[in-house]
Design a protein around this motif. Structure first.
Motif, mmCIF file in Angstrom:
data_model
loop_
_atom_site.group_PDB
_atom_site.id
_atom_site.type_symbol
_atom_site.label_atom_id
_atom_site.label_comp_id
_atom_site.label_asym_id
_atom_site.label_seq_id
_atom_site.Cartn_x
_atom_site.Cartn_y
_atom_site.Cartn_z
ATOM 1 N N SER A 365 17.019 28.505 -14.507
ATOM 2 C CA SER A 365 15.716 27.939 -14.868
ATOM 3 C C SER A 365 15.833 26.455 -15.208
ATOM 4 O O SER A 365 14.980 25.644 -14.823
ATOM 5 C CB SER A 365 15.133 28.708 -16.055
ATOM 6 N N SER A 366 16.907 26.098 -15.890
ATOM 7 C CA SER A 366 17.102 24.694 -16.278
ATOM 8 C C SER A 366 17.423 23.793 -15.085
ATOM 9 O O SER A 366 17.283 22.573 -15.170
ATOM 10 C CB SER A 366 18.229 24.592 -17.311
ATOM 11 N N LYS A 367 17.830 24.403 -13.963
ATOM 12 C CA LYS A 367 18.219 23.620 -12.780
ATOM 13 C C LYS A 367 17.184 23.668 -11.659
ATOM 14 O O LYS A 367 17.414 23.102 -10.585
ATOM 15 C CB LYS A 367 19.561 24.130 -12.243
ATOM 16 N N ILE A 368 16.070 24.345 -11.887
ATOM 17 C CA ILE A 368 15.066 24.485 -10.825
ATOM 18 C C ILE A 368 14.593 23.120 -10.332
ATOM 19 O O ILE A 368 14.464 22.891 -9.117
ATOM 20 C CB ILE A 368 13.876 25.344 -11.311
ATOM 21 N N ALA A 369 14.352 22.204 -11.255
ATOM 22 C CA ALA A 369 13.881 20.870 -10.854
ATOM 23 C C ALA A 369 14.919 20.165 -9.977
ATOM 24 O O ALA A 369 14.571 19.514 -8.978
ATOM 25 C CB ALA A 369 13.576 20.031 -12.095
ATOM 26 N N HIS A 370 16.187 20.313 -10.329
ATOM 27 C CA HIS A 370 17.261 19.694 -9.534
ATOM 28 C C HIS A 370 17.326 20.306 -8.135
ATOM 29 O O HIS A 370 17.395 19.582 -7.128
ATOM 30 C CB HIS A 370 18.602 19.873 -10.242
ATOM 31 N N PHE A 371 17.296 21.642 -8.067
ATOM 32 C CA PHE A 371 17.355 22.306 -6.760
ATOM 33 C C PHE A 371 16.147 21.919 -5.895
ATOM 34 O O PHE A 371 16.274 21.729 -4.680
ATOM 35 C CB PHE A 371 17.406 23.823 -6.935
ATOM 36 N N THR A 372 14.996 21.799 -6.532
ATOM 37 C CA THR A 372 13.786 21.408 -5.794
ATOM 38 C C THR A 372 13.946 20.011 -5.208
ATOM 39 O O THR A 372 13.566 19.752 -4.056
ATOM 40 C CB THR A 372 12.554 21.450 -6.718
ATOM 41 N N GLU A 373 14.533 19.122 -5.986
ATOM 42 C CA GLU A 373 14.763 17.754 -5.501
ATOM 43 C C GLU A 373 15.721 17.748 -4.306
ATOM 44 O O GLU A 373 15.506 17.029 -3.325
ATOM 45 C CB GLU A 373 15.338 16.907 -6.642
ATOM 46 N N VAL A 374 16.767 18.560 -4.385
ATOM 47 C CA VAL A 374 17.714 18.664 -3.264
ATOM 48 C C VAL A 374 17.005 19.192 -2.019
ATOM 49 O O VAL A 374 17.176 18.667 -0.910
ATOM 50 C CB VAL A 374 18.897 19.585 -3.633
ATOM 51 N N LEU A 375 16.194 20.228 -2.202
ATOM 52 C CA LEU A 375 15.479 20.829 -1.073
ATOM 53 C C LEU A 375 14.512 19.842 -0.424
ATOM 54 O O LEU A 375 14.331 19.848 0.797
ATOM 55 C CB LEU A 375 14.721 22.074 -1.539
ATOM 56 N N GLN A 376 13.902 18.995 -1.235
ATOM 57 C CA GLN A 376 12.970 18.004 -0.685
ATOM 58 C C GLN A 376 13.683 17.019 0.237
ATOM 59 O O GLN A 376 13.076 16.449 1.148
ATOM 60 C CB GLN A 376 12.274 17.244 -1.825
ATOM 61 N N SER A 377 14.972 16.837 0.002
ATOM 62 C CA SER A 377 15.735 15.885 0.821
ATOM 63 C C SER A 377 16.267 16.506 2.109
ATOM 64 O O SER A 377 16.795 15.808 2.970
ATOM 65 C CB SER A 377 16.914 15.329 0.013
ATOM 66 N N LYS A 378 16.144 17.818 2.225
ATOM 67 C CA LYS A 378 16.664 18.511 3.407
ATOM 68 C C LYS A 378 15.537 18.821 4.387
ATOM 69 O O LYS A 378 14.381 18.944 3.998
ATOM 70 C CB LYS A 378 17.388 19.801 2.994
ATOM 71 N N ASP A 379 15.912 18.970 5.630
ATOM 72 C CA ASP A 379 14.912 19.202 6.669
ATOM 73 C C ASP A 379 15.207 20.512 7.399
ATOM 74 O O ASP A 379 15.540 20.524 8.578
ATOM 75 C CB ASP A 379 14.901 18.030 7.661
ATOM 76 N N PHE A 380 15.106 21.609 6.661
ATOM 77 C CA PHE A 380 15.279 22.916 7.292
ATOM 78 C C PHE A 380 14.059 23.222 8.165
ATOM 79 O O PHE A 380 12.919 23.044 7.730
ATOM 80 C CB PHE A 380 15.418 24.017 6.234
ATOM 81 N N VAL A 381 14.316 23.664 9.371
ATOM 82 C CA VAL A 381 13.218 24.041 10.266
ATOM 83 C C VAL A 381 13.478 25.442 10.808
ATOM 84 O O VAL A 381 14.625 25.894 10.897
ATOM 85 C CB VAL A 381 13.064 23.050 11.444
ATOM 86 N N ASP A 382 12.408 26.104 11.158
ATOM 87 C CA ASP A 382 12.529 27.424 11.775
ATOM 88 C C ASP A 382 13.050 27.264 13.201
ATOM 89 O O ASP A 382 12.477 26.528 14.003
ATOM 90 C CB ASP A 382 11.161 28.110 11.779
ATOM 91 N N ASP A 383 14.135 27.955 13.511
ATOM 92 C CA ASP A 383 14.751 27.834 14.837
ATOM 93 C C ASP A 383 14.381 28.987 15.770
ATOM 94 O O ASP A 383 15.062 29.207 16.778
ATOM 95 C CB ASP A 383 16.279 27.753 14.706
ATOM 96 N N THR A 384 13.311 29.701 15.451
ATOM 97 C CA THR A 384 12.920 30.832 16.295
ATOM 98 C C THR A 384 12.655 30.395 17.734
ATOM 99 O O THR A 384 13.156 31.007 18.689
ATOM 100 C CB THR A 384 11.669 31.530 15.725
ATOM 101 N N GLU A 385 11.873 29.333 17.903
ATOM 102 C CA GLU A 385 11.552 28.887 19.265
ATOM 103 C C GLU A 385 12.778 28.325 19.972
ATOM 104 O O GLU A 385 12.914 28.451 21.190
ATOM 105 C CB GLU A 385 10.422 27.857 19.231
ATOM 106 N N ARG A 386 13.666 27.715 19.211
ATOM 107 C CA ARG A 386 14.911 27.228 19.818
ATOM 108 C C ARG A 386 15.741 28.397 20.348
ATOM 109 O O ARG A 386 16.304 28.332 21.451
ATOM 110 C CB ARG A 386 15.707 26.438 18.780
ATOM 111 N N VAL A 387 15.825 29.466 19.557
ATOM 112 C CA VAL A 387 16.533 30.664 20.011
ATOM 113 C C VAL A 387 15.853 31.233 21.254
ATOM 114 O O VAL A 387 16.517 31.643 22.212
ATOM 115 C CB VAL A 387 16.588 31.713 18.879
ATOM 116 N N CYS A 388 14.527 31.241 21.244
ATOM 117 C CA CYS A 388 13.793 31.740 22.412
ATOM 118 C C CYS A 388 14.038 30.864 23.641
ATOM 119 O O CYS A 388 14.104 31.373 24.768
ATOM 120 C CB CYS A 388 12.301 31.815 22.100
ATOM 121 N N ASP A 389 14.172 29.556 23.429
ATOM 122 C CA ASP A 389 14.505 28.658 24.545
ATOM 123 C C ASP A 389 15.857 29.033 25.152
ATOM 124 O O ASP A 389 16.026 29.066 26.379
ATOM 125 C CB ASP A 389 14.554 27.202 24.069
#
Length: 417
Positions: A365-389
């Motif tokens: 709970s004390s680290k949620i803000a930190h993890f959220t900040e890290v996640l904001q800097s990452k660009d995870f995308v859904d690769d479903t269509e890439r797999v379908c390609d």
């Protein structure tokens, strides 16, 4: 293009296999309306597939024999109980064993006298229709039948990382390495090396050299709904908890004591006695409804659940910190690996179910803000269509099958260059 029959098989355990496969199935059905897709599954995934009212007309759902893992009161997968004391698993195992006997003994003998024998097909057609190509999500029957019928198949999962990845020693105990060895043996029996293996992961592992020509890593695979709400994400003041029935007695007592956060719990078949036992002013219970769950996931500030890869993927796609609880037992190493990926990517934390306590929750709970900040800097995308390609290219030109991973790797190298 001549129409093809595609076999797509899924493991029946949990929601994850359905969650990542349904988008692929629907996309392929749309791309290839003249091809037929026969989905083979059992138990939970069969129920989910048959409830789906939006399946394309060229998709059919078929029930096959399948294994279910057994858990003890401490939520551990009990290997011996799963293998020895489940009538259903015994029946499934004997059916698979008989198919292997046909493959290794009966068919070779018959071929000595009749080179055009169809004995393999005749013995297995009651389970699986004829097909040109198979796609497998951690399910053992189709790989065996592919070997028997001399068909090629693509595997899509995260668990094969246990076999293919090169690990560093930090973070794993001696017992973990023992469990890894057992899991590797299980993988070799359950789902041997496919012609093309697509590994879905949020953390790029180094693949062992001997497998490099067959393995291709892709990003998270999530449901279409997650992609659609990605721009509607907000962070309200509650933690979302998804807990399966088998782990309620271990997780909910700790959640009840964790009064510093508002908790929204989704779980199935909660009895009135349990509801009264675990109720508290900071906890709100919901039955598992996919649409309602997605909305709460969109609005949550963090997520807590067992260390299943699909929900972790959905959470990081929506940039939600995740606390992963690793179930114990021999088959828990896959979840340990998911937690390892989560921690290495900086998107969350977790622990084993044995170590799960209020101190762990307060630390998270004390680290949620930190993890959220890290996640904001990452660009995870859904690769479903890439797999379908990728799958679409193979369907369109089966001649590239055996060299296709190298083709993909060369393309990636050119793009990076």
């Amino acid at each position: 293009m001549k129409s093809k029959r595609i076999a797509y098989s899924l493991c029946g355990e949990g929601f994850g296999h359905y969650g990542r496969s349904i988008g692929i199935i629907k996309s392929l059905a749309f791309r290839f309306p003249d091809h037929s897709i026969d989905v083979y599954c059992y138990d939970y995934t069969f129920d989910m597939m048959t409830r789906d009212k939006d399946l394309p007309d060229n998709v059919t759902v078929n029930k096959i024999p399948g294994f279910r893992f057994r858990h003890n009161k401490k939520s551990k997968v009990v290997f011996l109980r799963t293998i020895l004391f489940s009538r259903k698993n015994w029946i499934t195992g004997l059916k698979l064993l008989w198919i292997e006997i046909i493959r290794f003994i009966i068919q070779p003998v018959v071929k000595l006298f009749d080179k055009k024998t169809t004995i393999a097909y005749e013995w297995t057609k009651k389970y699986v229709k004829d097909f040109d190509l198979a796609i497998v999500d951690w399910e053992p029957l189709i790989p065996i039948i592919c070997k028997l019928r001399n068909k090629k198949y693509i595997s899509i999962d995260s668990i094969h990382l246990l076999e293919y990845a090169a690990y560093r020693k930090e973070g794993f105990s001696i017992k973990d390495w023992y469990y890894l060895l057992v899991n590797k043996l299980l993988i070799k029996v359950w789902s041997p090396l496919s012609n093309i293996s697509l590994i879905t992961t949020i953390y790029n592992f180094k693949i062992r050299n001997k497998y490099a020509s067959k393995i291709y890593e892709v990003g998270p695979l999530v449901r279409k709904e997650m992609v659609e709400i990605k721009d509607q994400v907000v962070y309200e003041d509650f933690i979302l908890v998804y807990v399966r029935k088998v782990v309620r007695a271990t997780i909910l007592p700790v959640i009840k004591k964790f009064t510093s956060e508002k908790i929204i719990v989704f779980t199935e078949d909660l009895t009135e006695i349990e509801r009264e036992q675990y109720s508290a002013s900071h906890i709100q219970f919901h039955d598992v409804d996919p649409k309602i769950f997605v909305d709460y996931l969109r609005r949550s500030k963090a997520v807590l659940s067992t260390s299943g890869y699909t929900l972790i993927s959905e959470s990081v796609i929506l940039k939600k910190p995740f606390f992963a609880i690793v179930l114990g037992g021999i088959l828990g190493f896959e979840q340990k690996l998911s937690l390892y990926s989560l921690q290495k990517s900086g998107c969350g934390d977790g622990c084993t179910i044995k170590d799960f306590n209020i101190d762990k929750l307060q630390d998270f709970s004390s680290k949620i803000a930190h993890f959220t900040e890290v996640l904001q800097s990452k660009d995870f995308v859904d690769d479903t269509e890439r797999v379908c390609d990728i799958i679409s290219e193979v369907i369109s030109d089966m001649s590239v099958f055996d060299n296709f991973v190298r083709i993909l790797q060369e393309r990636d190298a050119m793009l990076k260059g």
